[in-house]
Motif scaffolding. Sequence first.
Motif, PDB file in Angstrom:
ATOM      1  N   PRO A 411      -9.983 -10.664  -2.136  1.00 38.27           N
ATOM      2  CA  PRO A 411     -11.174 -10.217  -2.873  1.00 38.27           C
ATOM      3  C   PRO A 411     -11.019  -8.775  -3.354  1.00 38.27           C
ATOM      4  O   PRO A 411     -10.618  -7.884  -2.604  1.00 38.27           O
ATOM      5  N   ALA A 412     -11.366  -8.553  -4.622  1.00 39.06           N
ATOM      6  CA  ALA A 412     -11.277  -7.202  -5.181  1.00 39.06           C
ATOM      7  C   ALA A 412     -12.230  -6.244  -4.477  1.00 39.06           C
ATOM      8  O   ALA A 412     -11.965  -5.041  -4.387  1.00 39.06           O
ATOM      9  N   ALA A 413     -13.347  -6.768  -3.941  1.00 36.75           N
ATOM     10  CA  ALA A 413     -14.342  -5.903  -3.307  1.00 36.75           C
ATOM     11  C   ALA A 413     -13.802  -5.173  -2.090  1.00 36.75           C
ATOM     12  O   ALA A 413     -14.308  -4.105  -1.726  1.00 36.75           O
ATOM     13  N   PHE A 414     -12.783  -5.732  -1.427  1.00 35.05           N
ATOM     14  CA  PHE A 414     -12.254  -5.117  -0.213  1.00 35.05           C
ATOM     15  C   PHE A 414     -10.958  -4.350  -0.463  1.00 35.05           C
ATOM     16  O   PHE A 414     -10.353  -3.837   0.474  1.00 35.05           O
ATOM     17  N   ALA A 415     -10.514  -4.284  -1.701  1.00 34.01           N
ATOM     18  CA  ALA A 415      -9.234  -3.647  -2.001  1.00 34.01           C
ATOM     19  C   ALA A 415      -9.340  -2.134  -1.892  1.00 34.01           C
ATOM     20  O   ALA A 415     -10.361  -1.530  -2.247  1.00 34.01           O
ATOM     21  N   LEU A 416      -8.284  -1.523  -1.409  1.00 31.14           N
ATOM     22  CA  LEU A 416      -8.167  -0.072  -1.428  1.00 31.14           C
ATOM     23  C   LEU A 416      -7.824   0.344  -2.858  1.00 31.14           C
ATOM     24  O   LEU A 416      -6.807  -0.078  -3.411  1.00 31.14           O
ATOM     25  N   ARG A 417      -8.659   1.178  -3.461  1.00 29.66           N
ATOM     26  CA  ARG A 417      -8.449   1.586  -4.847  1.00 29.66           C
ATOM     27  C   ARG A 417      -7.738   2.936  -4.865  1.00 29.66           C
ATOM     28  O   ARG A 417      -8.250   3.920  -4.333  1.00 29.66           O
ATOM     29  N   VAL A 418      -6.578   2.949  -5.484  1.00 22.19           N
ATOM     30  CA  VAL A 418      -5.713   4.131  -5.492  1.00 22.19           C
ATOM     31  C   VAL A 418      -5.607   4.663  -6.912  1.00 22.19           C
ATOM     32  O   VAL A 418      -5.285   3.919  -7.847  1.00 22.19           O
ATOM     33  N   ARG A 419      -5.880   5.955  -7.070  1.00 25.64           N
ATOM     34  CA  ARG A 419      -5.694   6.594  -8.373  1.00 25.64           C
ATOM     35  C   ARG A 419      -4.300   7.188  -8.413  1.00 25.64           C
ATOM     36  O   ARG A 419      -3.918   7.987  -7.552  1.00 25.64           O
ATOM     37  N   ALA A 420      -3.510   6.784  -9.396  1.00 24.92           N
ATOM     38  CA  ALA A 420      -2.135   7.251  -9.523  1.00 24.92           C
ATOM     39  C   ALA A 420      -1.705   7.127 -10.972  1.00 24.92           C
ATOM     40  O   ALA A 420      -2.313   6.382 -11.758  1.00 24.92           O
ATOM     41  N   ASP A 421      -0.665   7.871 -11.337  1.00 28.20           N
ATOM     42  CA  ASP A 421      -0.153   7.814 -12.705  1.00 28.20           C
ATOM     43  C   ASP A 421       1.126   6.998 -12.797  1.00 28.20           C
ATOM     44  O   ASP A 421       1.892   7.131 -13.753  1.00 28.20           O
ATOM     45  N   LYS A 422       1.390   6.147 -11.785  1.00 25.07           N
ATOM     46  CA  LYS A 422       2.571   5.301 -11.794  1.00 25.07           C
ATOM     47  C   LYS A 422       2.271   4.036 -11.005  1.00 25.07           C
ATOM     48  O   LYS A 422       1.281   3.972 -10.260  1.00 25.07           O
ATOM     49  N   PRO A 423       3.088   2.992 -11.133  1.00 27.27           N
ATOM     50  CA  PRO A 423       2.822   1.743 -10.396  1.00 27.27           C
ATOM     51  C   PRO A 423       2.874   1.949  -8.889  1.00 27.27           C
ATOM     52  O   PRO A 423       3.510   2.885  -8.387  1.00 27.27           O
ATOM     53  N   LEU A 424       2.207   1.047  -8.165  1.00 29.97           N
ATOM     54  CA  LEU A 424       2.228   1.093  -6.705  1.00 29.97           C
ATOM     55  C   LEU A 424       3.644   0.830  -6.197  1.00 29.97           C
ATOM     56  O   LEU A 424       4.412   0.101  -6.832  1.00 29.97           O
ATOM     57  N   PRO A 425       4.012   1.405  -5.048  1.00 25.17           N
ATOM     58  CA  PRO A 425       5.369   1.187  -4.516  1.00 25.17           C
ATOM     59  C   PRO A 425       5.592  -0.265  -4.130  1.00 25.17           C
ATOM     60  O   PRO A 425       4.665  -0.974  -3.725  1.00 25.17           O
ATOM     61  N   ALA A 426       6.824  -0.705  -4.250  1.00 31.30           N
ATOM     62  CA  ALA A 426       7.175  -2.072  -3.875  1.00 31.30           C
ATOM     63  C   ALA A 426       7.246  -2.198  -2.357  1.00 31.30           C
ATOM     64  O   ALA A 426       7.426  -1.212  -1.642  1.00 31.30           O
ATOM     65  N   GLY A 427       7.102  -3.443  -1.863  1.00 32.62           N
ATOM     66  CA  GLY A 427       7.275  -3.702  -0.442  1.00 32.62           C
ATOM     67  C   GLY A 427       6.027  -3.573   0.393  1.00 32.62           C
ATOM     68  O   GLY A 427       6.105  -3.608   1.622  1.00 32.62           O
ATOM     69  N   LEU A 428       4.843  -3.440  -0.215  1.00 36.35           N
ATOM     70  CA  LEU A 428       3.602  -3.352   0.555  1.00 36.35           C
ATOM     71  C   LEU A 428       3.274  -4.710   1.173  1.00 36.35           C
ATOM     72  O   LEU A 428       3.479  -5.755   0.559  1.00 36.35           O
ATOM     73  N   SER A 429       2.748  -4.702   2.404  1.00 35.03           N
ATOM     74  CA  SER A 429       2.453  -5.945   3.125  1.00 35.03           C
ATOM     75  C   SER A 429       1.111  -5.806   3.826  1.00 35.03           C
ATOM     76  O   SER A 429       0.841  -4.783   4.457  1.00 35.03           O
ATOM     77  N   PHE A 430       0.276  -6.849   3.725  1.00 35.97           N
ATOM     78  CA  PHE A 430      -1.074  -6.779   4.268  1.00 35.97           C
ATOM     79  C   PHE A 430      -1.465  -8.083   4.950  1.00 35.97           C
ATOM     80  O   PHE A 430      -0.909  -9.141   4.678  1.00 35.97           O
ATOM     81  N   ASP A 431      -2.445  -7.979   5.834  1.00 34.84           N
ATOM     82  CA  ASP A 431      -3.135  -9.142   6.368  1.00 34.84           C
ATOM     83  C   ASP A 431      -4.380  -9.368   5.524  1.00 34.84           C
ATOM     84  O   ASP A 431      -5.144  -8.434   5.265  1.00 34.84           O
ATOM     85  N   TYR A 432      -4.590 -10.612   5.085  1.00 33.20           N
ATOM     86  CA  TYR A 432      -5.793 -10.943   4.328  1.00 33.20           C
ATOM     87  C   TYR A 432      -7.014 -10.496   5.131  1.00 33.20           C
ATOM     88  O   TYR A 432      -7.052 -10.670   6.361  1.00 33.20           O
ATOM     89  N   PRO A 433      -8.044  -9.877   4.459  1.00 30.59           N
ATOM     90  CA  PRO A 433      -8.238  -9.727   3.019  1.00 30.59           C
ATOM     91  C   PRO A 433      -7.857  -8.351   2.473  1.00 30.59           C
ATOM     92  O   PRO A 433      -8.239  -8.027   1.349  1.00 30.59           O
ATOM     93  N   ALA A 434      -7.153  -7.526   3.252  1.00 36.03           N
ATOM     94  CA  ALA A 434      -6.792  -6.191   2.772  1.00 36.03           C
ATOM     95  C   ALA A 434      -5.831  -6.292   1.591  1.00 36.03           C
ATOM     96  O   ALA A 434      -4.983  -7.178   1.536  1.00 36.03           O
TER      97      ALA A 434
END
Length: 656
Positions: A411-434
């Motif tokens: 769900p977008a409502a629970f997403a961490l919103r990051v302000r950045a001027d480049k794409p997010l780093p590769a290799g991120l791993s989460f447990d749903y719903p994060a």
Amino acid sequence: MTRRRLRTVLLLAMLAAATCAGAAQRALLVGVSELVNQPASLWLQAPRNDVMLMREALLKQGFAATDITVVADGVSGAALPEAQRIHEALGRLLEQSQSGDFVLLYFSGHGTRWRDASKRYQEPDGLAENFLARDVRGAVSGSGALPGGLRDVDFDGWVQAFLARNVFVWSVFDTCSAASMTRGRAPASAEVVVGPPDDEVRFRGIRADLLAQGAAGASAAAPTAPAAPAVPRARYVAFFASESHQVTPELRLPRKGRDAQPQGLLTWAVAEALQRRPATWRELFDVVLALYPPVISELEARFPQRELPSPVAEGNLDAPLFANSPQPLGTRPVWRAQRSGANLAIQAGQLDGLVPRQELRVLASLEDGTRRSAAAVLAQLDPAGAQLPVPAALRDVPGSALWSVTPLAEPAAFALRVRADKPLPAGLSFDYPASIRLARAGEDGSEADLRWTDLGPAGHRLELLSPALGTGTGQVAADPAALRERLQGFARLKWLGELNRLAGGARLDGFEAALETWRADRMLRSEPLARSATPGPLLAGERRVLRVRNTGGTSLDMVIVGIDPEGGLRPVYPDAAGASNRFERGTRELPAAKHFELPWLAGPGARLFVLATPAAPHSAPRLFGAGVDPALADLRVRGQLGAPKERQVFAAMIFF
């Protein structure tokens, strides 16, 4: 693709295929019907039948007859299931096992609970689980190991030894006091209920203090598992017939079947479920659970005062069946559903990360193993459950199908919103719903939780913009690995804050949680854990300890997780050693209590979150997306899907 590169790819594929072809599938089947040092009234009938039923089921799955070892009484050609011989059989199986193999460790018989002061890890109720071998005797003193009993720590040592060799382990315990058997209220004595002469029910489980000491004499020291390093249990699955305080029945199965014979209920259900050709361990266990209700309903009518068993499963349940692969076939949760007319009821809700009008994938598994699926949208949602209509494409599915649902996205409502001027780093791993999403300036709903700035050789700066994540000017991650860990920690922290809000309160009858301050072996102060609190600073030599206590008369689904000052995830319960999130039942007379050391809980930004809810009979326990070590791949599922009902919830978060 160049010709040389093509040859390289083909060579690697051939090597991989050769490795898979060389892998073996082996099984050790142990059944103890007779306890030769105990009265015959305590003996069982079904374990000898259980091992043969499991052997037949494994042969149908492609196991070679020479790779199945049976240690059981009453079985022609099998070694007697004495403690020494069981350990020796485990040792031989370990010697045979090589990297890439698969083994089943199966045990059918009596279990008991016993106070064992020699254990390093103590259960919340102070009791250890024991599987009773054929030669078991009562202990001479009031504590210590039972002669002829195989302790939970013994089993755990063998499992660790196999895992250290890169062997996938499936353990099955069709016994009472089972649910802690592989993690290093005493059951009632075994009872034979005389109904119709050809349909008696025997309950597995003996109070340890009722075991006769038997003939005197020293027993040979049983071999133990060789010391092995602790490794993540990504190649591990276990099925248990009951929780640690319950007994489990053996009776004639299938009910009213012409060829019915005494069988352990779990064993019979597993053998039947394998015929549906499940793809994963979770699918296999779901079929097992679907076979329980008619039998349990009959036993409830016959024995209304007895707490009947709730099967338990743990481990990497989404791994492929009978394979040595730690990779799950899916990464998002799969929740069982129950059809009622044109609707499906799901035992998952807001506390599990569902949101209104969320899109889900509905899965229907038919008796012949065929699977059908279709998309659907949630129609009704509350904290503990949800409902949706049966998709039109699946309305013709027969009533014998098993239903489940899985989310199509976080769900977008629970997403961490990051302000950045480049794409997010590769290799991120989460447990749903994060999850994590980029928040771009000017977009609706793009309020950022933090700002990420790439400083080049100087590292990565993270500035906290949301008060829910903490205060301060920010943090600097030295390298990409540290950046990923910080971002993952903040994403989980945002979900924990939402979960604390959704839980709505800190009231659970019979449950206590307190934050204690200790110096050496002396407790200085203890404060009840409030729903949202900020502890005072520690003085030199002091440390913090969390104490939880359950006297409510039911087991609990409990999650304790923290974020250290550097943003790293700190699983507390379940921990990285593979313990379950099922906290044991306690009463006022016999409370279940445990202390957790929290050396990392200090400094700005540190958080601790505690959530607990009663484990309703025949329900699935929940991790609530609160996060355990992803490499652990450890999850526990319990019981049949029951009717949704509102449950009390304790939730509290403390922060610095």
